[in-house]
Design a protein around this motif. Structure first.
Motif, PDB file in Angstrom:
ATOM      1  N   MET A 178       0.885  -1.033  -0.009  1.00  0.00           N
ATOM      2  CA  MET A 178      -0.207  -0.161   0.019  1.00  0.00           C
ATOM      3  C   MET A 178       0.809   1.138  -0.159  1.00  0.00           C
ATOM      4  N   LEU A 179       0.883   1.964  -1.176  1.00  0.00           N
ATOM      5  CA  LEU A 179       1.747   3.345  -1.108  1.00  0.00           C
ATOM      6  C   LEU A 179       0.844   4.359  -0.791  1.00  0.00           C
TER       7      LEU A 179
ATOM      8  N   GLY B 126       2.678   2.604   3.163  1.00  0.00           N
ATOM      9  CA  GLY B 126       4.041   1.793   3.709  1.00  0.00           C
ATOM     10  C   GLY B 126       3.659   0.351   4.135  1.00  0.00           C
ATOM     11  N   TYR B 127       2.410  -0.162   4.415  1.00  0.00           N
ATOM     12  CA  TYR B 127       2.121  -1.429   4.869  1.00  0.00           C
ATOM     13  C   TYR B 127       2.069  -2.520   3.835  1.00  0.00           C
ATOM     14  N   SER B 128       2.216  -3.681   3.981  1.00  0.00           N
ATOM     15  CA  SER B 128       2.203  -4.628   3.091  1.00  0.00           C
ATOM     16  C   SER B 128       1.405  -5.869   3.574  1.00  0.00           C
TER      17      SER B 128
ATOM     18  N   MET C  15       0.336  -9.397   7.980  1.00  0.00           N
ATOM     19  CA  MET C  15       0.190  -7.821   7.772  1.00  0.00           C
ATOM     20  C   MET C  15       1.419  -7.216   8.439  1.00  0.00           C
ATOM     21  N   PHE C  16       2.187  -6.644   7.665  1.00  0.00           N
ATOM     22  CA  PHE C  16       3.405  -5.823   8.043  1.00  0.00           C
ATOM     23  C   PHE C  16       2.973  -4.379   8.273  1.00  0.00           C
ATOM     24  N   ASN C  17       3.585  -3.753   9.075  1.00  0.00           N
ATOM     25  CA  ASN C  17       3.581  -2.363   9.019  1.00  0.00           C
ATOM     26  C   ASN C  17       4.541  -1.775   8.164  1.00  0.00           C
ATOM     27  N   GLU C  18       4.935  -0.368   8.259  1.00  0.00           N
ATOM     28  CA  GLU C  18       5.777   0.171   7.384  1.00  0.00           C
ATOM     29  C   GLU C  18       7.165  -0.155   7.606  1.00  0.00           C
TER      30      GLU C  18
END
Length: 183
Positions: free
Chosen positions: A38-39, A60-62, A78-81
């Motif tokens: 997610m940009l 910045g999350y992916s 779910m990863f944070n920035e």
């Protein structure tokens, strides 16, 4: 029953994204692994479990998503920035496949399991599964499949035998390095 696609092409919250997909056939995992980055977003997505609220989607999350071959579940990390795990989200599904364009999909069977970074586990949406059976949206066999799959996964998680926790961290780094996301 709702069909969900890994590329989330219709998710209007995210206004700029990157989507990558790989097929892996190894001893440790066989199936599709996708990365949805997610940009830009209209607004973050917050979720509450057990009285605690977490951001699961923001700039910045992916989301690293596993589609294990012949399985009745999908695992999303779910990863944070900072590339730290926020949670693992496990969708129980009836079936899964791939579109002609190469995008993995699954038919959601309502039950979900959330595992937070600290190991806290939640089984979600049992009421939705019960309601779907009552309304005839799913069959008794679908209901049994969903509950059997969810409880089997919960036993694996409890026994520390669920491989996706470590695998997702390794695959996020190795399969989808930051350089792969540059435009």
């Amino acid at each position: 029953m709702k069909r969900k696609f890994a590329d989330r092409a219709n998710w209007r919250r995210v206004t700029d994204r990157r989507f990558l997909c790989r097929y892996i056939d190894s001893r440790r995992f066989t199936g599709y692994v996708t990365l949805y980055s997610m940009l830009k977003l209209k607004e973050p997505l917050m979720k509450t479990y057990g009285g605690l609220t977490f951001c699961v989607a923001d700039k910045g999350y992916s989301w690293l998503q596993y589609f294990p071959k012949d399985a009745h579940f999908i695992v999303t990390t779910m990863f944070n920035e900072k590339r730290e795990v926020v949670e693992w989200y496990i969708d129980i599904c009836k079936s899964q496949g791939v579109t002609d364009q190469g995008v993995p999909w699954f038919d959601d069977l309502y039950l979900d399991i959330v595992v937070l970074g600290d190991g806290t586990v939640f089984l979600l949406d049992e009421d939705e599964l019960d309601d779907a059976l009552r309304r005839g949206v799913i069959t008794e066999a679908d209901y049994a499949l969903a509950t059997r799959t969810a409880h089997g996964l919960l036993r694996m998680i409890d026994a520390h035998a669920f491989p996706y926790f470590r695998l997702s961290i390794e695959h996020r780094r190795r399969l989808f390095p930051a350089s792969a996301l540059r435009v």
